[in-house]
Design a protein around this motif. Structure first.
Motif, short mmCIF file in Angstrom:
data_model
loop_
_atom_site.label_atom_id
_atom_site.label_comp_id
_atom_site.label_asym_id
_atom_site.label_seq_id
_atom_site.Cartn_x
_atom_site.Cartn_y
_atom_site.Cartn_z
N ALA A 86 0.93 -1.08 0.09
CA ALA A 86 -0.03 0.13 0.24
C ALA A 86 0.96 1.19 -0.01
CB ALA A 86 -0.88 0.02 1.22
N HIS A 87 1.93 1.30 0.66
CA HIS A 87 2.67 2.51 0.84
C HIS A 87 3.54 2.83 -0.41
CE1 HIS A 87 2.61 3.62 4.91
NE2 HIS A 87 2.61 2.49 5.37
N ARG A 88 3.90 1.43 -1.09
CA ARG A 88 4.67 1.20 -2.53
C ARG A 88 3.80 2.16 -3.48
NH1 ARG A 88 5.16 -2.41 -6.21
NH2 ARG A 88 4.26 -4.26 -4.93
N LEU A 89 2.69 1.62 -3.70
CA LEU A 89 1.66 1.73 -4.58
C LEU A 89 0.77 3.16 -4.57
CD1 LEU A 89 0.10 -1.90 -5.35
CD2 LEU A 89 2.05 -0.51 -6.68
N ARG A 90 1.28 3.80 -3.47
CA ARG A 90 0.40 5.03 -3.18
C ARG A 90 0.40 6.12 -4.19
NH1 ARG A 90 1.87 7.70 2.38
NH2 ARG A 90 0.78 9.44 1.57
N PRO A 91 1.80 6.00 -4.85
CA PRO A 91 1.80 7.41 -5.95
C PRO A 91 0.73 6.80 -7.19
CG PRO A 91 3.91 6.56 -5.16
CD PRO A 91 3.05 5.56 -4.63
N LEU A 92 0.43 5.50 -7.43
CA LEU A 92 -0.33 5.09 -8.36
C LEU A 92 -1.81 5.46 -8.08
CD1 LEU A 92 0.84 1.43 -9.16
CD2 LEU A 92 1.46 3.64 -10.16
N ALA A 93 -2.31 5.39 -7.01
CA ALA A 93 -3.52 6.20 -6.16
C ALA A 93 -3.70 7.39 -6.48
CB ALA A 93 -3.71 5.46 -4.96
N LYS A 94 -2.65 8.24 -6.14
CA LYS A 94 -2.58 9.47 -6.43
C LYS A 94 -2.69 9.99 -7.77
CE LYS A 94 0.58 12.23 -4.39
NZ LYS A 94 2.09 12.26 -3.77
N SER A 95 -1.82 9.36 -8.67
CA SER A 95 -1.99 9.60 -10.04
C SER A 95 -3.54 9.53 -10.73
CB SER A 95 -1.08 8.68 -10.83
OG SER A 95 0.36 9.01 -10.74
N VAL A 96 -4.23 8.23 -10.18
CA VAL A 96 -5.71 8.16 -10.60
C VAL A 96 -6.67 9.47 -10.21
CG1 VAL A 96 -7.68 6.69 -10.32
CG2 VAL A 96 -5.41 5.67 -10.70
N VAL A 97 -6.30 9.72 -8.75
CA VAL A 97 -7.11 10.93 -8.36
C VAL A 97 -6.79 12.03 -9.19
CG1 VAL A 97 -7.56 12.13 -6.48
CG2 VAL A 97 -7.22 9.70 -6.07
N GLU A 98 -5.41 12.46 -9.43
CA GLU A 98 -5.14 13.95 -10.06
C GLU A 98 -5.68 13.67 -11.51
OE1 GLU A 98 -0.97 13.75 -9.61
OE2 GLU A 98 -0.81 14.31 -7.61
N ALA A 99 -5.62 12.70 -12.30
CA ALA A 99 -6.11 12.59 -13.46
C ALA A 99 -7.61 12.78 -13.42
CB ALA A 99 -5.60 11.17 -14.34
N GLU A 100 -8.40 11.91 -12.82
CA GLU A 100 -9.83 11.97 -12.57
C GLU A 100 -10.23 13.72 -12.07
OE1 GLU A 100 -12.27 10.29 -13.44
OE2 GLU A 100 -11.46 8.39 -13.78
N LEU A 101 -9.40 14.27 -11.11
CA LEU A 101 -10.03 15.39 -10.91
C LEU A 101 -9.77 16.45 -12.04
CD1 LEU A 101 -10.54 17.81 -8.85
CD2 LEU A 101 -8.19 17.80 -7.97
N SER A 102 -8.58 16.24 -12.76
CA SER A 102 -8.13 17.00 -14.07
C SER A 102 -9.43 17.00 -15.02
CB SER A 102 -6.96 16.66 -14.67
OG SER A 102 -6.68 17.48 -15.84
N MET A 103 -9.76 15.88 -15.41
CA MET A 103 -11.03 15.44 -16.30
C MET A 103 -12.27 16.09 -15.77
SD MET A 103 -10.01 11.82 -18.00
CE MET A 103 -9.88 10.82 -16.43
N ALA A 104 -12.25 16.01 -14.55
CA ALA A 104 -13.68 16.42 -13.79
C ALA A 104 -13.92 18.00 -14.11
CB ALA A 104 -14.01 15.96 -12.37
N MET A 105 -12.53 18.49 -13.84
CA MET A 105 -12.43 20.09 -14.23
C MET A 105 -12.84 20.47 -15.41
SD MET A 105 -11.84 21.58 -10.91
CE MET A 105 -11.04 23.35 -11.40
N ASP A 106 -11.95 19.58 -16.35
CA ASP A 106 -12.35 20.06 -17.81
C ASP A 106 -13.94 19.79 -17.95
OD1 ASP A 106 -9.76 20.19 -18.27
OD2 ASP A 106 -9.50 18.10 -18.74
N ARG A 107 -14.54 18.92 -17.43
CA ARG A 107 -15.96 18.82 -17.89
C ARG A 107 -16.90 20.05 -17.15
NH1 ARG A 107 -14.91 13.27 -16.58
NH2 ARG A 107 -15.63 13.65 -14.53
N LYS A 108 -16.52 20.53 -16.00
CA LYS A 108 -17.13 21.60 -15.23
C LYS A 108 -16.88 22.73 -16.11
CE LYS A 108 -19.05 19.11 -12.11
NZ LYS A 108 -20.65 19.02 -11.72
N LEU A 109 -15.87 23.05 -16.64
CA LEU A 109 -15.33 24.19 -17.11
C LEU A 109 -15.86 24.46 -18.48
CD1 LEU A 109 -11.95 24.94 -15.38
CD2 LEU A 109 -13.90 25.94 -14.86
N THR A 110 -16.07 23.16 -19.18
CA THR A 110 -16.51 23.39 -20.67
C THR A 110 -17.91 23.10 -20.72
OG1 THR A 110 -15.77 21.02 -20.79
CG2 THR A 110 -14.31 22.52 -21.47
#
Length: 223
Positions: free
Chosen positions: A194-218
């Motif tokens: 879980a400690h080793r893979l936490r960067p992967l979880a963060k990447s998923v969250v950052e990507a989803e947040l980025s796409m969600a912001m795109d949807r909200k702003l467009t």
């Protein structure tokens, strides 16, 4: 005559007259601040009252906040909020955050980060969130990154109260996402994984947040 520290960790102590002179104010002002509860009572030794470096630091803080336009009533309320707040040991819990860097600040430095926005209500909200703790006269912010982002949002014109309210909602979602990914990884691995893979979880969250912001702003707002 002031008592000098003789052992490591000992605090220098002052009589009231010496404290006033060190702070650049009058004895009458020291007495007034003490009566208002702006500084803590001195240590008593028979008929003698001894003040220490924490009293001097508080007097310097009061002077700096007054220069920045805070009233004595406001400073008193801020002091009460700090005194009710968690100390740094409770704030950090089992240890310092693994990826976030805590920041030590004076009360005046905190005020400078959020000019005019450091109110007792906002301070209490930050304490409740666990963003802030106290260590003597110092304030500890749990995360330099959160401190800088919060200050940047306030500089952009967003009230600190709204930033903190949004942070409380983000905390709820972040806890839910952390639970989701932790349970997912632990179902197929160990805590070490879980400690080793936490960067992967963060990447998923950052990507989803980025796409969600795109949807909200467009997406055009509903008419």
């Amino acid at each position: 005559m002031a008592k000098e520290a003789t052992e490591p960790g000992d605090k220098r102590e002052y009589r009231m007259e010496e404290l006033a002179r060190a702070a650049g104010i009058t004895v009458r002002t020291v007495r007034f601040y003490r009566e208002r509860g702006l500084i803590k009572p001195p240590r008593r030794e028979g008929r003698l009252a001894w003040y220490d470096e924490t009293h001097l630091a508080r007097l310097h803080t009061i002077a700096a906040l007054l220069e920045r336009g805070h009233t004595l009533t406001g400073i008193s309320e801020l002091s009460e909020a700090f005194d009710r707040g968690r100390d740094v040991g409770e704030l950090l819990g089992l240890g310092e955050p693994t990826e976030e860097t805590p920041v030590r600040l004076s009360a005046t430095e905190l005020a400078d980060h959020f000019a005019g926005e450091v109110t007792p209500e906002n301070l209490q909200a930050a304490l409740d969130l666990g963003y802030l703790g106290t260590d003597g006269e110092e304030i500890v912010h749990i995360s330099r990154r959160l401190l800088e982002v919060s200050a940047a949002l306030v500089r952009e014109g967003i009230p600190l109260a709204e930033v903190l309210a949004a942070a409380a909602r983000v905390r709820e979602h972040a806890d839910a996402m952390a639970t989701l990914f932790t349970e997912l990884i632990l179902a197929h691995g160990t805590e070490k994984d879980a400690h080793r893979l936490r960067p992967l979880a963060k990447s998923v969250v950052e990507a989803e947040l980025s796409m969600a912001m795109d949807r909200k702003l467009t997406t055009p707002p509903h008419s």
